[in-house]
Design a protein around this motif. Structure first.
Motif, short mmCIF file in Angstrom:
data_model
loop_
_atom_site.label_atom_id
_atom_site.label_comp_id
_atom_site.label_asym_id
_atom_site.label_seq_id
_atom_site.Cartn_x
_atom_site.Cartn_y
_atom_site.Cartn_z
N TYR A 135 0.82 -1.22 0.00
CA TYR A 135 0.00 0.00 0.00
C TYR A 135 0.85 1.27 0.00
N VAL A 173 -1.45 -8.63 -0.60
CA VAL A 173 -1.44 -7.25 -0.13
C VAL A 173 -0.83 -7.17 1.27
N PHE A 215 -3.06 -2.61 7.66
CA PHE A 215 -4.50 -2.60 7.96
C PHE A 215 -4.82 -3.39 9.22
N ARG A 230 -7.97 4.01 5.60
CA ARG A 230 -7.23 2.88 5.03
C ARG A 230 -8.16 1.70 4.74
N ASP A 231 -9.12 1.47 5.64
CA ASP A 231 -10.04 0.35 5.43
C ASP A 231 -10.86 0.55 4.16
N LEU A 250 -8.68 -0.32 1.18
CA LEU A 250 -8.50 -1.75 0.99
C LEU A 250 -9.77 -2.39 0.42
#
Length: 698
Positions: A228, A253, A258, A265-266, A269
């Motif tokens: 990320y 990933v 996370f 961020r969630d 994703l």
């Protein structure tokens, strides 16, 4: 077989009339001109009006050099000159009107160095020479290309309209150049490409692609790692489509970003997973235990791993936790299970779950594990504190005792964490598991250096369902593609589960002195991927951000395992293409197709997807029947039941993803009606395992 030709009596039958007789006489004249220079296969050129565009190449020389390694790395097959679409004329080749005609009609000709043939196409040596040790290539102008040994080469004059692909860095003297000619093309390279095919011109195949060479096959067998940190602000739909076109079927990933819930961020994703699923790409949670997360490290100093000098084990980017401690273990287990169930993962990759460091016990400042729990456990077993190995107890027997204990501890950790993740399958039965483990069979020093012992771990495949992903150790990144066959052979005695072995290639800047590029790219990359794919069920690449743009188009071809392709006219007078492959393969194809005599639903307007084995493909009448455009899984069979119904079987260690050309209305799996699990307008999730699927579409 290559022979010198001497004059003999030739009887050339010409049943097709005078034009054929004239061609035959031309052939006899050509024999006289070339009798002392070229192999007999060259003399077949005049007999072929135009080569079929099958993925065939031919080197017009007794010494083929490294050209077979170059072309086979992306699936091209060596054939006779009359059948080949790509021809290579090495240094010194005589001029040939027949070759020039072949190019005009669509063939691609590669010219190596100086020759009368090169001059006939306009590539002529000038009066000056240049010492060449470094190049700049248009496919990656910022990438340093350094030759290990400099060469003095003539500065060539180029024909009008030629495109320079690579030039000497300081004088701009052309080193590779291309020219479109009629329906075909010519690529000139200044000298031989090197022993393995990439030492001087890494982007030969990319240049040929620019000139019209098509990738011969497609594969969707590749995995890629994703961090990320490098893609935090990108168009995820764009990248998902790009990954899919590059042959990537699963993205692993970096999940430690996370580990703790964070709304921004969630959401990122979730969008990443959704974008990948729409494109038919699986998404795995890539864990790097005993590194948990930055916050976990900051919040729990009491659980930090210790080095042999009793410092906190913050080594490179990883911040290691003491998972031997039961309180730490249970806290991390709870967090990992929450992470795995919080997102729609397709699998989990337990990567590098062992110890530091590559220097082994010789570097106490990086050597782990030296936490109080491990030391107490070992002392209870062996009678001494392992910290003494770095002061008063330095005998070989004591060191071996602890290093063996350390390897067994790593194996215990791996088994324990596999069990923890298998318990999650009660909620997520289709979850796939992967254990990434550095190779210690090719580089035997890995076991003592980091505690990695494949022989101890592989028996777990008897009782646990996971893929054992063998990581290429950094110590051998400078070695050639042939090492993957050697690595594969060394695992044969260790496990009968060959179908669960995969290989992980690190596509990064290497610390060794390597030529011509620090990172694997171009022909070197294709050779590595092709050899790995031929020896392992799955190939993973670390990592997607390091893959260079010029390589993406041919990467899917490099990952294919096609044994042979041929065309023939059958008893009905129909042209039939036969493909023999070791795994699911995509054959470039326009329009509808019959496979093994039946209307074939697996494909789109560019590709027909074929199962492993030998299959015949031929054109079919245009059809409006539903199609299976992509399948993330090993295709076993397929058929069109009727215009709106498809039946296919597959095998997959994770969920499979099917992408159709229209919206599905109904699905049956192994004969039973199921609820459609949609992740896109035409994209369906399927269970792991081996299944027969029938889909009714609109």
């Amino acid at each position: 077989m290559h022979l010198r030709i001497r004059r003999v009596g030739y009887v050339l039958a010409c049943p097709r009339g005078c034009a054929a007789k004239r061609r035959a006489k031309s052939l006899v004249r050509l024999l006289g001109k070339l009798k002392h220079t070229l192999p007999i296969s060259m003399f077949l050129l005049a007999a072929a009006a135009s080569a079929a565009e099958l993925p065939y190449f031919h080197v017009i020389s007794r010494d083929a050099g490294s050209w077979p390694e170059i072309f086979s790395s992306v699936g091209f097959e060596a054939q006779t000159a009359e059948k080949a679409h790509i021809l290579v004329a090495r240094s010194g080749s005589p001029a040939s009107a027949e070759l020039m005609e072949r190019v005009e009609k669509g063939a691609i000709l590669v010219l190596e160095g100086e020759s009368p043939l090169a001059e006939a196409f306009g590539f002529k040596p000038g009066k000056q020479t240049v010492r060449v040790s470094s190049l700049r290539d248009v496919h990656r102008p910022t990438l340093p290309i350094i030759w290990q040994t400099a060469l003095d080469l003539p500065v060539m004059e180029l024909p009008a309209g030629a495109t320079i692909f690579a030039h000497e860095r300081w004088t701009n003297a052309p080193m590779t150049a291309g020219l479109k000619r009629g329906a075909g093309a010519v690529l000139w390279v200044a000298t031989a490409p090197g022993e393995h095919g990439y030492e001087r011109f890494p982007y030969i195949l990319e240049a040929l692609s620019d000139l019209g060479m098509a990738a011969p096959f497609r594969s969707s067998r590749l995995w890629a790692f994703f961090d990320y940190s490098y893609r935090s602000r990108v168009d995820l739909d764009y990248f998902a489509a790009r990954w899919r076109k590059s042959g990537i079927s699963a993205l692993h990933v970096a999940a430690w970003h996370f580990y703790e819930a964070d709304p921004e961020r969630d959401q990122y994703l979730k969008k990443l997973i959704e974008a990948c699923h729409r494109e038919g790409i699986l998404v795995y949670a890539w864990l790097e235990l005993p590194h948990v997360s930055e916050k976990f490290w900051a919040d729990h100093p009491e659980w930090r791993e210790k080095t042999a000098v009793q410092q906190d084990a913050q080594l490179d980017w990883r911040k290691l936790m003491n998972l031997t401690n039961r309180d730490c273990f249970h806290a991390v287990s709870t967090g990992v299970k929450q992470l795995v169930t919080r997102f729609d993962w397709d699998g989990v990759n337990l990567a590098e779950l062992y110890f530091e460091s590559l220097e082994g016990i010789g570097n106490p400042s990086r050597f782990t594990p030296m936490n109080a729990d491990v030391r107490a456990q070992f002392k209870a077993q062996a009678g001494f504190d392992p910290i003494e190995l770095f002061s008063t107890r330095k005998d070989a027997a004591s060191r071996k005792l602890f290093l063996d204990f350390r390897s067994d501890l790593a194996r215990h950790m791996q088994q324990e964490w596999l069990g923890e993740l298998e318990s999650v399958r009660a909620q997520k039965p289709d979850l796939d598991l992967v254990l990434t483990h550095v190779d210690d069979q090719f580089d035997k020093g890995m076991k003592d250096a980091i505690g990695a012992d494949a022989a101890r771990v592989l028996p777990l495949l008897d009782t646990h369902a996971f893929t054992f992903l063998i990581e290429d150790p950094a110590t051998v990144w400078n070695l050639g593609a042939q090492r993957y066959q050697t690595i594969a052979e060394r695992y044969v005695p260790l496990t009968p589960h060959r179908d669960r072995l995969a290989i992980d290639l690190n596509i990064v800047d290497r610390y060794q002195n390597v030529y011509p590029t620090k990172q694997q790219t171009g022909t070197e990359l294709f050779q590595l991927v092709h050899s790995a794919a031929a020896n392992f069920e799955r190939v993973a690449l670390y990592f997607e951000n390091s893959l260079l743009t010029p390589d993406l188009e041919l990467l899917p071809s490099a990952a294919t395992v096609v044994k042979h392709i041929d065309e023939h006219i059958d008893a009905r007078g129909k042209k039939v293409t036969t493909v023999e492959s070791g795994s699911t393969v995509g054959l470039p194809w326009k329009g509808a197709a019959l496979v093994d005599g039946h209307l074939w639903p697996a494909g789109d307007d560019e590709t027909v997807w074929l199962p492993a084995g030998t299959h015949s493909v031929e054109p079919a009448k245009p059809s409006s029947a539903a199609r299976l455009v992509r399948l993330n899984g090993e295709l076993k069979s397929a058929r069109s039941v009727n215009a709106g119904e498809i039946e296919f079987s597959y095998q997959s260690t994770a969920r499979a993803i099917a992408v159709l050309d229209r919206a599905p209305r109904r699905i049956r799996i192994d004969g039973s009606e199921r609820k459609l699990e949609m992740v896109g307008p035409t994209t369906v999730l399927l269970p792991r395992g081996e299944h027969l699927v029938t889909i009714t579409a609109e």
